[in-house]
Motif scaffolding. Structure first.
Motif, PDB file in Angstrom:
ATOM      1  N   GLU A 394      45.242 -12.350  32.059  1.00 41.70           N
ATOM      2  CA  GLU A 394      46.251 -13.118  31.388  1.00 41.70           C
ATOM      3  C   GLU A 394      47.572 -12.774  31.539  1.00 41.70           C
ATOM      4  O   GLU A 394      48.671 -13.356  31.448  1.00 41.70           O
ATOM      5  N   GLU A 395      47.790 -11.165  31.299  1.00 50.85           N
ATOM      6  CA  GLU A 395      49.016 -10.586  31.254  1.00 50.85           C
ATOM      7  C   GLU A 395      49.875 -10.812  32.610  1.00 50.85           C
ATOM      8  O   GLU A 395      51.076 -10.699  32.563  1.00 50.85           O
ATOM      9  N   GLU A 396      49.201 -11.220  33.758  1.00 47.04           N
ATOM     10  CA  GLU A 396      49.821 -11.045  35.078  1.00 47.04           C
ATOM     11  C   GLU A 396      49.745 -12.689  35.357  1.00 47.04           C
ATOM     12  O   GLU A 396      50.301 -12.911  36.488  1.00 47.04           O
ATOM     13  N   PRO A 418      53.011 -14.606  30.775  1.00 38.56           N
ATOM     14  CA  PRO A 418      52.751 -14.291  29.127  1.00 38.56           C
ATOM     15  C   PRO A 418      53.441 -12.918  28.829  1.00 38.56           C
ATOM     16  O   PRO A 418      53.387 -11.856  29.547  1.00 38.56           O
ATOM     17  N   CYS A 419      54.208 -13.019  27.509  1.00 40.32           N
ATOM     18  CA  CYS A 419      54.591 -11.710  27.059  1.00 40.32           C
ATOM     19  C   CYS A 419      54.163 -11.287  25.925  1.00 40.32           C
ATOM     20  O   CYS A 419      53.629 -11.839  24.936  1.00 40.32           O
ATOM     21  N   GLU A 420      53.515  -9.934  26.025  1.00 44.18           N
ATOM     22  CA  GLU A 420      52.861  -9.171  25.135  1.00 44.18           C
ATOM     23  C   GLU A 420      53.795  -8.923  23.855  1.00 44.18           C
ATOM     24  O   GLU A 420      53.157  -8.792  22.871  1.00 44.18           O
ATOM     25  N   SER A 421      54.828  -8.659  23.895  1.00 49.17           N
ATOM     26  CA  SER A 421      55.915  -8.060  22.893  1.00 49.17           C
ATOM     27  C   SER A 421      56.661  -9.406  22.511  1.00 49.17           C
ATOM     28  O   SER A 421      57.130  -9.849  23.408  1.00 49.17           O
ATOM     29  N   ARG A 426      60.994 -12.518  28.791  1.00 47.46           N
ATOM     30  CA  ARG A 426      60.004 -13.239  29.526  1.00 47.46           C
ATOM     31  C   ARG A 426      60.301 -13.361  30.991  1.00 47.46           C
ATOM     32  O   ARG A 426      61.627 -13.175  31.530  1.00 47.46           O
ATOM     33  N   ARG A 600      55.623  -4.419  35.738  1.00 46.91           N
ATOM     34  CA  ARG A 600      54.796  -4.132  34.306  1.00 46.91           C
ATOM     35  C   ARG A 600      55.900  -3.549  33.393  1.00 46.91           C
ATOM     36  O   ARG A 600      56.812  -2.865  33.469  1.00 46.91           O
ATOM     37  N   ASN A 601      55.428  -3.903  31.846  1.00 44.44           N
ATOM     38  CA  ASN A 601      56.235  -3.137  30.832  1.00 44.44           C
ATOM     39  C   ASN A 601      55.631  -1.809  30.630  1.00 44.44           C
ATOM     40  O   ASN A 601      54.503  -1.513  30.395  1.00 44.44           O
ATOM     41  N   LYS A 608      48.914   1.078  25.814  1.00 43.22           N
ATOM     42  CA  LYS A 608      47.534   0.981  26.003  1.00 43.22           C
ATOM     43  C   LYS A 608      46.917   2.014  26.412  1.00 43.22           C
ATOM     44  O   LYS A 608      45.643   2.398  26.231  1.00 43.22           O
TER      45      LYS A 608
END
Length: 726
Positions: A394-396, A418-421, A426, A600-601, A608
């Motif tokens: 999902e994050e990618e 999708p952005c986690e933070s 974006r 990636r961030n 993580k």
């Protein structure tokens, strides 16, 4: 000098020339000149010139030795000069005979050094000028003696500047000179060419470059010095050094050698007009020949390189000194085919449009979404089936795909990942919009299932271009095609299979492959050729990809006049992977590389990572705390891992062994009931594990197991004392 006088011609070398040529050389020995001097007197307008060597020389240490060949000129050799190229200038110091070379683009300037020898008449002085009088005026000279002209008297040492020549019909030619008098008074006088005296040329202020000096034959005969006096004050003689492009009799390639080679030559151009020199031609030069030159028999002067990009039956026969028949030249439409990668080595073929076999389309396989995108740009409406599961990330932005899913490619658009933070920016990437197609209808679905399928038809899937995957093209085409039709009706690349071979090809190599890929179509300049002993079996030589040199001959064609044979053309030619990669470089030089995944961030990734490490550490400690309970539970009769039996008590030699009382007697004496088996009742100490665990709450302690071991030893000792030995 590069050359050195050395080995003379052997008797065999002398006998290889026709006798009239050797006789002509012997008659012209008196006019022989050094090669450098003769070449310096030539220009491009008088070429070609045929020279004959009067003194042989072994050309040692030259560029030909470096490139793998030797050049030796022997007495009697004929050289046909076809081109000159000025390389450098040789400067010779007359005072000590030292020599050095300067490049032709040298930026320094030179001045003419006047001759020291006086002239007795004005006419003699004017005739010895290095160039025509009109092109070198004005120039200055002086007279060592007094001169009187009509009413004008000039003293010795007076400078006279020649302005022009006066020519009048019926009168003697005279030169108009300017004389500088006292108090800046000047005058002009006319001096007859027959005037006698001691005349000396004065140094001119004019400066010349090497290019200007070498372009004037008159200036080349003069002496010069550097304008910059710090370099060299002594006079220099400048001589041009050319690169000579020439043909030699009985030699089959163009020679290139410097004119500074120490060899004497004589001009025999007029005597050798009928001598035929071999003219080597490359294949592109053969293509440029007029149509009237074909058909013709040619000699192979230099065969193809051993690393040729072709793997065919006729290639090994193209060796030096072999002959070919060139039927015609032209352009041929070809298709480049490749076999699919497998355990065997991949093969490549050049196939003519005249190939008579039939093909059937095969579904293509794609290993990434980007390959799908490229194929959909060439053929819209592409439908594929997923051949390997893809997990959702999902994050990618990677969707989940299952084996058997059918997708229809719609278009390329941008999607946001999708952005986690919530504070992070974006990212937007390119993705392929596809429709997920429903499974084929079996006719037993009710209305509700039909509605679900309609919703599935409208389901859209976004696949990022950087996403890996495994897809197979969905085809329903069972038609048979000719090779030329496939190139017209479909975009390339295209996967096909030969379903009927070409009957005109003896052993069709394409029929044995389960799948072939049509990589590209091309128009290649070719020469249709054959061998003289098999003139009806022709093959096409692509001139862009084969390097060899040939020479046209006057040999007769190997068939009756006016009755050319019916040619059977080889339609399939195998090529190497080098050909394929070089062709790809030419074709795909402007193509953009596939897109990369987004970055990636790093901060989120580190968080993580740290959280995962903490969770692992906590779980590790929890496992250690549960270890005592597990070990206590294992102390049962039914356990697979029993502790070792306790050793028997020590028995003294002087005492008899102890008598163990029976269980029944012991039990009746106490309470009338049998005592419970103490070894089985070992599960009762489990109640004591709670305080032990509470005592081990310190997570930093590394010796939690020590207390557990002591407890186990105590319990085992108590069990040992209660065991009844029989």
């Amino acid at each position: 000098m590069i050359g050195e006088k050395g080995v003379r011609a052997t008797k065999e070398e002398e006998q290889r020339e026709p006798f009239p040529l050797r006789e002509a050389a012997a008659m012209a020995v008196a006019t022989a000149l050094p090669l450098q001097q003769f070449i310096a007197s030539l220009d491009d307008t008088c070429l070609p010139k045929i020279l004959q060597v009067c003194s042989g020389v072994y050309f040692q240490g030259s560029v030909y030795e470096i490139s793998g060949s030797e050049v030796s000129f022997s007495t009697g050799d004929l050289i046909k000069v076809i081109g000159l190229e000025l390389l450098s200038v040789c400067c010779e110091d007359l005072s000590n005979n030292d020599k050095f070379e300067l490049p032709i683009n040298h930026t320094g300037l030179f001045k003419v050094v006047p001759d020291e020898m006086p002239f007795s008449t004005v006419e003699e002085m004017m005739s010895m000028r290095p160039v025509g009088l009109e092109s070198c005026l004005p120039f200055t000279f002086t007279s060592r003696s007094k001169m009187t002209f009509d009413s004008v008297t000039l003293g010795a040492g007076k400078a006279l500047t020649v302005l022009s020549i006066e020519q009048r019909e019926g009168e003697e030619d005279r030169v108009r000179c300017h004389v500088q008098g006292q108090q800046e008074v000047s005058a002009e006088v006319l001096i007859p060419l027959s005037t006698r005296g001691d005349f000396v040329e004065c140094e001119s202020k004019e400066c010349y470059t090497l290019q200007e000096i070498m372009s004037s034959p008159g200036l080349r005969s003069r002496r010069f010095r550097f304008e910059n006096t710090t370099k060299c004050q002594r006079p220099l003689v400048l001589s041009p050094i050319h690169q000579v492009n020439a043909l030699m009799n009985l030699r089959k390639n163009i020679l290139k050698f410097p004119s500074s080679l120490e060899v004497d030559v004589v001009d025999v151009t007029e005597l050798c007009q009928d001598v035929k020199f071999v003219t080597p031609l490359s294949l592109p030069e053969v293509i440029s020949q007029p149509d009237e030159s074909f058909p013709a028999v040619v000699n192979v002067l230099e065969g193809p390189d051993s690393r040729s990009p072709f793997k065919c039956s006729w290639l090994p026969e193209l060796s030096k000194r072999s002959q070919l028949v060139f039927h015609r030249r032209g352009t041929s439409a070809m298709i480049l085919l490749s076999s699919l990668k497998s355990r065997k080595a991949q093969q490549y073929f050049l196939v003519s449009h005249q190939y008579g076999g039939r093909f059937r389309r095969r579904p293509r396989e794609f290993n990434s979404v980007y390959e799908l995108y490229v194929a959909s740009m060439q053929a819209p409406g592409l439908k594929v089936s997923v051949t390997r599961n893809c997990e959702e990330v999902e994050e990618e932005g990677l969707p989940g795909l299952s084996v058997g899913d059918q997708l229809e490619v719609v278009r390329c658009e941008r999607m946001e990942l999708p952005c986690e933070s919530p504070t992070a920016q974006r990212q937007s990437v390119e993705a392929l919009l596809c429709h997920r197609l429903p499974e084929p209808d079996d006719g037993d679905d009710d209305d509700d299932e039909e509605e679900v399928k309609q919703d599935e038809e409208r389901q859209e899937v976004l696949l990022p271009l950087y996403m890996p995957g495994h897809f197979c093209e969905v085809l329903k085409d069972k038609k048979k095609y000719r090779l030329r039709d496939l190139g017209k009706d479909f975009s390339l690349p295209l996967d096909v299979k030969v379903v009927s071979r070409d009957p005109d090809v003896e052993s069709d190599p394409l029929a044995g492959f389960a799948c072939l890929r049509i990589e590209a179509a091309m128009l290649e300049p070719v020469i249709q050729a054959s061998f003289p002993y098999r003139s009806d079996r022709c093959f096409e030589i692509p001139t862009r990809w084969l390097s060899m040199s040939v020479a046209f001959t006057t040999d007769p064609l190997p068939w009756p006049s006016g009755e050319p044979p019916e040619c059977h053309l080889d339609r399939v030619t195998e090529v190497t992977d080098t050909f394929f990669y070089e062709f790809r470089k030419l074709e795909s030089s402007d193509e953009a590389p596939p897109p990369r995944p987004p970055k990636r961030n790093l901060s989120l990734a580190s968080c993580k990572k740290s959280s995962s490490k903490a969770s692992k550490k906590t779980s590790k400690h929890r496992t250690d705390k549960n270890a005592p309970t597990k070990k206590l539970a294992d102390l049962t009769l039914n356990s697979k891992k029993r502790p070792p039996a306790p050793p028997p008590p020590a028995i003294l030699e002087d005492e008899p062994p102890p008598i163990v009382p029976r269980k029944s007697s012991g039990a009746n004496k106490t309470s009338g009931k049998a005592l419970p088996n103490t070894y089985v009742k070992m599960e009762e100490p489990k109640k004591k594990t709670a305080p032990l665990c509470e005592a081990e709450a310190d997570e930093d302690s590394e010796h939690d197991y020590e207390t557990v071991d002591e407890t186990l030893l105590t319990m085992m000792k108590a069990a040992q004392e209660n065991v009844m030995f029989y």
